[in-house]
Design a protein around this motif. Structure first.
Motif, PDB file in Angstrom:
ATOM      1  N   SER A   7       0.852  -1.206   0.000  1.00 60.43           N
ATOM      2  CA  SER A   7       0.000   0.000   0.000  1.00 60.43           C
ATOM      3  C   SER A   7       0.882   1.248   0.000  1.00 60.43           C
ATOM      4  O   SER A   7       1.753   1.390   0.860  1.00 60.43           O
ATOM      5  CB  SER A   7      -0.877   0.024   1.254  1.00 60.43           C
ATOM      6  OG  SER A   7      -1.668  -1.128   1.285  1.00 60.43           O
ATOM      7  N   HIS A  37      -4.870  -0.220   2.979  1.00 60.22           N
ATOM      8  CA  HIS A  37      -5.149   1.075   3.616  1.00 60.22           C
ATOM      9  C   HIS A  37      -6.305   0.943   4.613  1.00 60.22           C
ATOM     10  O   HIS A  37      -6.238   1.446   5.725  1.00 60.22           O
ATOM     11  CB  HIS A  37      -5.488   2.142   2.562  1.00 60.22           C
ATOM     12  CG  HIS A  37      -4.307   2.596   1.756  1.00 60.22           C
ATOM     13  ND1 HIS A  37      -4.179   2.313   0.413  1.00 60.22           N
ATOM     14  CD2 HIS A  37      -3.202   3.299   2.099  1.00 60.22           C
ATOM     15  CE1 HIS A  37      -3.036   2.824  -0.027  1.00 60.22           C
ATOM     16  NE2 HIS A  37      -2.422   3.435   0.966  1.00 60.22           N
ATOM     17  N   ASP A  54     -14.886  -2.387  -4.417  1.00 60.46           N
ATOM     18  CA  ASP A  54     -14.004  -2.928  -5.452  1.00 60.46           C
ATOM     19  C   ASP A  54     -14.875  -3.668  -6.446  1.00 60.46           C
ATOM     20  O   ASP A  54     -15.748  -4.441  -6.047  1.00 60.46           O
ATOM     21  CB  ASP A  54     -12.919  -3.862  -4.876  1.00 60.46           C
ATOM     22  CG  ASP A  54     -11.701  -3.901  -5.802  1.00 60.46           C
ATOM     23  OD1 ASP A  54     -11.855  -4.316  -6.970  1.00 60.46           O
ATOM     24  OD2 ASP A  54     -10.621  -3.478  -5.378  1.00 60.46           O
ATOM     25  N   ASP A  99      -7.306   5.026  -4.573  1.00 60.99           N
ATOM     26  CA  ASP A  99      -5.935   4.588  -4.858  1.00 60.99           C
ATOM     27  C   ASP A  99      -6.056   3.904  -6.222  1.00 60.99           C
ATOM     28  O   ASP A  99      -6.330   2.710  -6.314  1.00 60.99           O
ATOM     29  CB  ASP A  99      -5.503   3.621  -3.734  1.00 60.99           C
ATOM     30  CG  ASP A  99      -4.119   3.043  -3.922  1.00 60.99           C
ATOM     31  OD1 ASP A  99      -3.368   3.532  -4.780  1.00 60.99           O
ATOM     32  OD2 ASP A  99      -3.792   2.087  -3.188  1.00 60.99           O
TER      33      ASP A  99
HETATM   34  C1  LIG Z   1      -4.231   0.133  -6.334  1.00 62.57           C
HETATM   35  S1  LIG Z   1      -5.413  -1.033  -5.866  1.00 62.57           S
HETATM   36  C2  LIG Z   1      -5.822  -0.564  -4.231  1.00 62.57           C
HETATM   37  C3  LIG Z   1      -4.916  -1.066  -3.157  1.00 62.57           C
HETATM   38  C4  LIG Z   1      -5.389  -0.777  -1.730  1.00 62.57           C
HETATM   39  N1  LIG Z   1      -5.466   0.650  -1.491  1.00 62.57           N
HETATM   40  C5  LIG Z   1      -4.476  -1.418  -0.705  1.00 62.57           C
HETATM   41  O1  LIG Z   1      -3.790  -0.694   0.012  1.00 62.57           O
HETATM   42  O2  LIG Z   1      -4.462  -2.660  -0.607  1.00 62.57           O
HETATM   43  C6  LIG Z   1      -6.859  -0.521  -6.730  1.00 62.57           C
HETATM   44  C7  LIG Z   1      -8.080  -1.439  -6.571  1.00 62.57           C
HETATM   45  O3  LIG Z   1      -9.222  -0.737  -7.032  1.00 62.57           O
HETATM   46  C8  LIG Z   1     -10.010  -1.554  -7.867  1.00 62.57           C
HETATM   47  N2  LIG Z   1     -10.604  -0.617  -8.833  1.00 62.57           N
HETATM   48  C9  LIG Z   1      -9.968   0.074  -9.807  1.00 62.57           C
HETATM   49  N3  LIG Z   1     -10.810   0.899 -10.436  1.00 62.57           N
HETATM   50  C10 LIG Z   1     -12.025   0.735  -9.836  1.00 62.57           C
HETATM   51  C11 LIG Z   1     -13.305   1.340 -10.029  1.00 62.57           C
HETATM   52  N4  LIG Z   1     -13.502   2.271 -10.984  1.00 62.57           N
HETATM   53  N5  LIG Z   1     -14.318   0.959  -9.220  1.00 62.57           N
HETATM   54  C12 LIG Z   1     -14.134   0.022  -8.247  1.00 62.57           C
HETATM   55  N6  LIG Z   1     -12.946  -0.597  -8.038  1.00 62.57           N
HETATM   56  C13 LIG Z   1     -11.909  -0.232  -8.807  1.00 62.57           C
HETATM   57  C14 LIG Z   1      -9.070  -2.573  -8.449  1.00 62.57           C
HETATM   58  O4  LIG Z   1      -9.754  -3.783  -8.693  1.00 62.57           O
HETATM   59  C15 LIG Z   1      -8.004  -2.712  -7.357  1.00 62.57           C
HETATM   60  O5  LIG Z   1      -8.287  -3.802  -6.525  1.00 62.57           O
END
Ligand SMILES: C[S@@+](CC[C@H](N)C(=O)[O-])C[C@H]1O[C@@H](n2cnc3c(N)ncnc32)[C@H](O)[C@@H]1O
Length: 296
Positions: A7, A37, A54, A99
């Motif tokens: 993260s 997070h 998600d 994120d």
């Molecule tokens: C960078 S990762 C997040 C990591 C998280 N903050 C952590 O610390 O573990 C982004 C996540 O958001 C989801 N995601 C991306 N775009 C999205 C959207 N428009 N709506 C919902 N989920 C989304 C992806 O499937 C992914 O699991």
């Protein structure tokens, strides 16, 4: 269970997103992923409730497992973040976190062809029920459209050559595997480009993933919806990983935060970036940019 995602910018996020401690507080983690997070926030603030969004049900299962110890303080929602805010009727929010992009889970465990290093079926959908997958983009888009996608979402200067090579190859047979696509791209670009600091397929894979999941179309409506759902004094933090995302965030915040009747206060005139120590520990975080606003 093993959690594979690092993260990013945890200290900066925790320093700027502080819930009130004298009443129940509400946060939405719009991109919960494995919940790195979210876990930090729930551990730190016993009065905080988090809804973790998600669209990917595979990774969401990992977050649900990880957050079990917090009982009903964690609510998962399997939904796109822009859709979630369309009909928001929950309590006014104290904190919202974005994120953006995908998680290490997607490369390492999802088996959906996100990684050009693996021989997996080209899919790249976060929403497994979505009508268009990477297979359709790679095998179905006309050459010009394919080239436009690679140029626009990958900012790939050899988009035309790459699109041409893909179209030539698929005349012989369908391109179905991620390593096969990576090798077509590798051969299509000039030899000097093959040995740059990133693999020559990186940008094309990013572009196809953005196209499949319509990632850039969702940011602005979601941010507007999140601002509307925020209580006054509530904060939104957005971490982006490439300029196309950051530009959208920056201009939307500027539009709402400047002029005669601003509705938000921009707390980061310049985006915050990871420390040298973090970039060293987790090289993919190098490109992260964090912007934070407060609702007036
Ligand atoms: C960078 S990762 C997040 C990591 C998280 N903050 C952590 O610390 O573990 C982004 C996540 O958001 C989801 N995601 C991306 N775009 C999205 C959207 N428009 N709506 C919902 N989920 C989304 C992806 O499937 C992914 O699991």
């Amino acid at each position: 269970m093993e959690y594979v995602h690092y993260s990013v910018m945890k200290d900066e996020i925790l320093a700027h997103l502080i819930p009130p401690e004298d009443r129940p507080a509400y946060m939405v983690d719009c991109t919960c992923g494995e919940g790195g997070h979210t876990y930090l926030f729930l551990s730190k603030y016993p009065n905080l409730q988090i809804t973790g969004l998600d669209r990917d049900s595979g990774i969401q299962q990992k977050a649900i497992e990880r957050m079990k110890e917090f009982g009903s303080r964690f609510t998962p929602e399997n939904i796109w973040f822009d859709e979630y805010f369309k009909n928001y009727d929950g309590p006014p929010l104290d904190l919202v976190l974005f994120d953006l992009g995908i998680s290490s889970y997607h490369y390492a465990e999802s088996e959906r062809g996100f990684s050009f290093k693996k021989g997996e079926e080209l899919d790249m959908r976060l929403d497994k029920t979505a009508p268009i997958s990477a297979l359709d983009v790679v095998n179905g888009y006309q050459e010009e459209r394919l080239s436009d996608v690679i140029y626009k979402y990958g900012e790939e200067r050899y988009s035309r050559r790459i699109a041409r090579a893909i179209v030539e190859k698929r005349k012989l047979s369908r391109i179905t595997k991620s390593d096969e696509l990576a090798s077509i791209i590798y051969k299509a670009v000039p030899s000097g480009y093959r040995y740059g600091h990133i693999h020559p397929a990186t940008r094309t894979f990013q572009a196809i993933r953005i196209e499949v999941n319509r990632e850039l179309d969702r940011i602005e409506p979601a941010l507007k919806g999140a601002i509307a759902a925020l209580r006054s004094g509530g904060r939104i933090a957005v971490i982006s990983f490439h300029s196309l995302e950051d530009r959208q965030v920056k201009w939307l915040f500027k539009g709402l935060g400047e002029g005669d009747s601003p509705t938000i206060k921009i707390l980061t005139k310049k985006p915050l970036i990871p420390t040298d120590a973090e970039s060293k520990e987790n090289p993919p975080s190098r490109s992260a940019k964090l912007r934070i606003i407060e609702k007036l």
